[in-house]
Design an enzyme around this catalytic site. Sequence first.
Site, mmCIF file in Angstrom:
data_model
loop_
_atom_site.group_PDB
_atom_site.id
_atom_site.type_symbol
_atom_site.label_atom_id
_atom_site.label_comp_id
_atom_site.label_asym_id
_atom_site.label_seq_id
_atom_site.Cartn_x
_atom_site.Cartn_y
_atom_site.Cartn_z
ATOM 1 N N GLY A 1 0.607 -5.148 0.732
ATOM 2 C CA GLY A 1 -0.503 -5.111 -0.219
ATOM 3 C C GLY A 1 -0.111 -5.642 -1.590
ATOM 4 C CD GLU B 1 -2.685 -7.710 2.117
ATOM 5 O OE1 GLU B 1 -2.264 -6.540 2.011
ATOM 6 O OE2 GLU B 1 -3.519 -8.057 2.959
ATOM 7 C CB ALA C 1 -0.857 -0.017 1.258
ATOM 8 C CD GLU D 1 1.058 -5.934 5.236
ATOM 9 O OE1 GLU D 1 1.848 -6.845 5.554
ATOM 10 O OE2 GLU D 1 0.432 -5.924 4.153
HETATM 11 C C1 3H9 Z 1 0.411 -2.396 3.359
HETATM 12 O O1 3H9 Z 1 0.698 -2.856 2.296
HETATM 13 C C2 3H9 Z 1 -0.974 -2.455 3.952
HETATM 14 C C3 3H9 Z 1 -1.886 -3.439 3.267
HETATM 15 O O2 3H9 Z 1 -1.745 -4.737 3.812
HETATM 16 C C4 3H9 Z 1 -3.328 -3.126 3.469
HETATM 17 C C5 3H9 Z 1 -3.888 -1.932 2.828
HETATM 18 C C6 3H9 Z 1 -5.394 -1.844 2.952
HETATM 19 N N1 3H9 Z 1 4.718 3.394 0.020
HETATM 20 O O3 3H9 Z 1 13.459 1.836 1.073
HETATM 21 P P1 3H9 Z 1 13.925 2.582 -0.127
HETATM 22 C C7 3H9 Z 1 9.559 4.783 -0.926
HETATM 23 S S1 3H9 Z 1 1.568 -1.568 4.278
HETATM 24 C C8 3H9 Z 1 5.216 4.603 -0.268
HETATM 25 O O4 3H9 Z 1 14.864 3.696 0.074
HETATM 26 P P2 3H9 Z 1 15.148 0.143 -1.068
HETATM 27 C C9 3H9 Z 1 10.577 5.146 0.124
HETATM 28 O O5 3H9 Z 1 10.043 6.031 1.059
HETATM 29 C C10 3H9 Z 1 3.026 -1.558 3.268
HETATM 30 N N2 3H9 Z 1 6.535 4.819 -0.477
HETATM 31 O O6 3H9 Z 1 14.513 1.587 -1.232
HETATM 32 C C11 3H9 Z 1 11.660 5.784 -0.726
HETATM 33 O O7 3H9 Z 1 11.232 7.085 -1.042
HETATM 34 P P3 3H9 Z 1 12.258 8.314 -1.149
HETATM 35 C C12 3H9 Z 1 3.760 -2.826 3.321
HETATM 36 C C13 3H9 Z 1 7.347 3.768 -0.376
HETATM 37 O O8 3H9 Z 1 15.459 -0.305 -2.425
HETATM 38 C C14 3H9 Z 1 11.625 4.953 -2.003
HETATM 39 O O9 3H9 Z 1 10.333 4.340 -2.026
HETATM 40 N N3 3H9 Z 1 5.003 -2.696 2.596
HETATM 41 C C15 3H9 Z 1 6.879 2.489 -0.065
HETATM 42 O O10 3H9 Z 1 16.194 0.163 -0.023
HETATM 43 C C16 3H9 Z 1 12.673 3.868 -2.057
HETATM 44 O O11 3H9 Z 1 12.604 3.095 -0.871
HETATM 45 C C17 3H9 Z 1 6.161 -2.380 3.203
HETATM 46 O O12 3H9 Z 1 6.221 -2.223 4.394
HETATM 47 C C18 3H9 Z 1 5.493 2.311 0.137
HETATM 48 N N4 3H9 Z 1 4.951 1.110 0.415
HETATM 49 O O13 3H9 Z 1 13.967 -0.767 -0.457
HETATM 50 C C19 3H9 Z 1 7.368 -2.241 2.319
HETATM 51 N N5 3H9 Z 1 7.948 1.646 -0.028
HETATM 52 O O14 3H9 Z 1 13.140 7.956 -2.307
HETATM 53 C C20 3H9 Z 1 8.082 -0.942 2.598
HETATM 54 C C21 3H9 Z 1 9.029 2.381 -0.320
HETATM 55 O O15 3H9 Z 1 11.377 9.483 -1.370
HETATM 56 N N6 3H9 Z 1 9.201 -0.701 1.715
HETATM 57 N N7 3H9 Z 1 8.688 3.664 -0.530
HETATM 58 O O16 3H9 Z 1 12.989 8.354 0.164
HETATM 59 C C22 3H9 Z 1 10.385 -1.351 1.845
HETATM 60 O O17 3H9 Z 1 10.553 -2.257 2.636
HETATM 61 C C23 3H9 Z 1 11.510 -0.879 0.975
HETATM 62 O O18 3H9 Z 1 11.244 0.441 0.592
HETATM 63 C C24 3H9 Z 1 11.759 -1.730 -0.308
HETATM 64 C C25 3H9 Z 1 12.816 -1.021 -1.186
HETATM 65 C C26 3H9 Z 1 12.269 -3.113 0.116
HETATM 66 C C27 3H9 Z 1 10.495 -1.873 -1.111
#
Ligand code: 3H9
Length: 707
Positions: free
Chosen positions: A107, A110, A68, A130
């Site tokens: 998400g 999902e 999400a 999450e």
């Molecule tokens: C969810 O899904 C809820 C659902 O179950 C239900 C809904 C109803 N959204 O980490 P990085 C941005 S909860 C928005 O530096 P990497 C991040 O801020 C979500 N932005 O890169 C950064 O921005 P900036 C569950 C996001 O390669 C840029 O992307 N998912 C999101 O080291 C690069 O990120 C998670 O918890 C996001 N979801 O790592 C996953 N994700 O350049 C969270 C990233 O402006 N994300 N950004 O600073 C991660 O674990 C890591 O970002 C990922 C990439 C592994 C994807």
Amino acid sequence: MTDKSPAGAAHARRDEDILVITLDHPPVNALSADVRRDLAAGIQAAQSDAQVRAILLVGAGKNFIAGADIREFGKPPKPPALPDVCNQIEASAKPVVAVLHGAALGGGLEVALAAHYRLALSTAKLGLPEVNLGLLPGAGGTQRTPRLIGARAALDLMLSGKHLSAEAALKAGLVDAIGEGDDALAAGLAYTRRLLAEGAGPRRSRDAAAALADKAAALAEASAAGEQVAKTLRGLYSPAKIVEAVRAAIEQPFDEGLRTERTLFLQCLESPQRAGLVHAFFAERETTKIPELKEARARRLDKIGVVGGGTMGAGIAVSVLDAGLPVVMVEQDEAALERGRARVAQVYDLLVKKGRITTDERDGRMARFTGATTYDALNDADLIIEAVFEDMDVKLAVFAQLDRVAKPGAVLATNTSYLDVNRIACATRVPGNVLGLHFFSPANIMKLLEIVVGEHTAADTVATGFDLARRLRKTPVRAGVCDGFIGNRILAVHRQAADMMMEDGASPYDIDAAVREFGYPMGPYQMADLAGGDIGWATRKRRAATRDPALRYVQIPDRLCERGWFGQKTGRGFYLYPDGARVGTPDPEVLAIIDEERRRAGVTPRPFTHEDIQRRYLAAMINEAANVLHQGIALRPSDVDVVFLSGYGFPRYRGGPMHYADSVGLDQVLADIRGYAGEDPAFWKPSPLLVQLAESGRNFASLNQAD
Ligand code: 3H9
């Protein structure tokens, strides 16, 4: 191929009889409202298009979907909601295939679980993280995952937030096949064609029954997970909700389970813990946004020097070796060097024993380690980190030597915790090459790295420090020069507040218990015993001559140090550690010493509740943090939060001291400080920044947004 819709956040185009929906929302294809809208429109269009026989979901760029859009949490929701989009995908009359590559998280996973078939490429990282954001998988994840892989495996995935490789996901039953190569579209198309040729139709996770067929066993697994959560994830809100949602998956029909999941998800979404954890997520990603990285590039780093083979030097060497870089360690004589080498080897031997690395990996890392007893051995190092005794004269002598031997352009770093980096830099002819790299002990484990920028430090020296942090997988925070930089400077002040409460009537055991109750893993006196009381004592003696006589000085810690009670390593400190115990027990003799000191200081002890203790402890921390910000030592409030979250055990779900202050309200914090100032105006001086923000109705977060 025919374009079916204009390029949007998710765009659809037909490849013969397959409708390819590409999620295209850089950088990680997070499921923003636009993506959800376009994805839903693509699925809907496919249903009525007679030429489409199957739908393929694929991510543009390196990732499938990272979940999400976290930036939308806490804002008014925009339709369509993700659970509805997932249900729409699952209900599709035509088979839907998801090809997972890079991040397929939260998400994102999902969406894939709602699809009918899943192909993973070797780059895929699958997970339901999450819980790390104070949430639960809220788009059917808690209902579909147990149906596919069983309650125990689903709970493990959701409670740990861990990522699975494609292979592990295949083994668990989360994906159907692993695709060749790294071209997601080509692999996905080939797989979908194969499915069509085999006559595969929609196959819905909601109907999967085998994994939960033994209801009693599944419920027992959920109960066991619930007990485990109560023990190990103490204080966290969402894990118990995850267990409850999985219980619903076992006991309730699918649609009812989805409704239960929604209720529980919304409770998590509204919780202050979610706000704190999401703040921590973004704060950690902000720290590299600094002026120097805009104007300069890092210098090349092929070889690192470390001066000093003590606990700190050895830990730094391990951290650098782990990152694949060679290290040359310099010590003053063969015996000291041998001890340094042995410390490094000991870390790796332990990792081998625990099965974390193989003997080959250990040997490979040790092969990159060399040692020397002369500074000349550092003449080809690109960056040299000094980790010698914390004494200005000793450090100045080391930097004079480094200045003599270092090659032109080498970065010279001091690992000092308190000392003046500007003075150290001036011991060299090139102060622009000098900065502080303040590692935290144990340096190979602790994530935090304060990067201390002196008045002479060149922008590319700073950029090189940040590049090293990236390679070492540390969390870097830029700090300016002052006694103790960001973390230790603030710590000294709230530790002083704790000492004052101790003299005024709270026992160190009450204070530790109150701080643990707030969410810290240990209290300040347990921490002091672990770190070694002698270190703080040396700092206090160093500061004695310059101490402000108007400030109250609590002598209790000195009384313990004078007896040689330095904490765990001497078997007693604030606590007793009989027979090498790691957990201390309260010591009546310490309480007697405290009583004696109270009498000497003319203090009549008074009671403190845990809440009193927490409020004073936090107020002192927040006030000094505001001073640190006001003086530009930290660039933004969220950097202070990161320092305390990754270096000092501040409970992550509270977001850090600045976020916590905002959640309490700055007017409340200021009122507390003004109240305490009645007792001790010299210590409880409200920070000008705190006053300014509180009186204008602003908060610390407003400063984060300003930069
Ligand atoms: C969810 O899904 C809820 C659902 O179950 C239900 C809904 C109803 N959204 O980490 P990085 C941005 S909860 C928005 O530096 P990497 C991040 O801020 C979500 N932005 O890169 C950064 O921005 P900036 C569950 C996001 O390669 C840029 O992307 N998912 C999101 O080291 C690069 O990120 C998670 O918890 C996001 N979801 O790592 C996953 N994700 O350049 C969270 C990233 O402006 N994300 N950004 O600073 C991660 O674990 C890591 O970002 C990922 C990439 C592994 C994807």
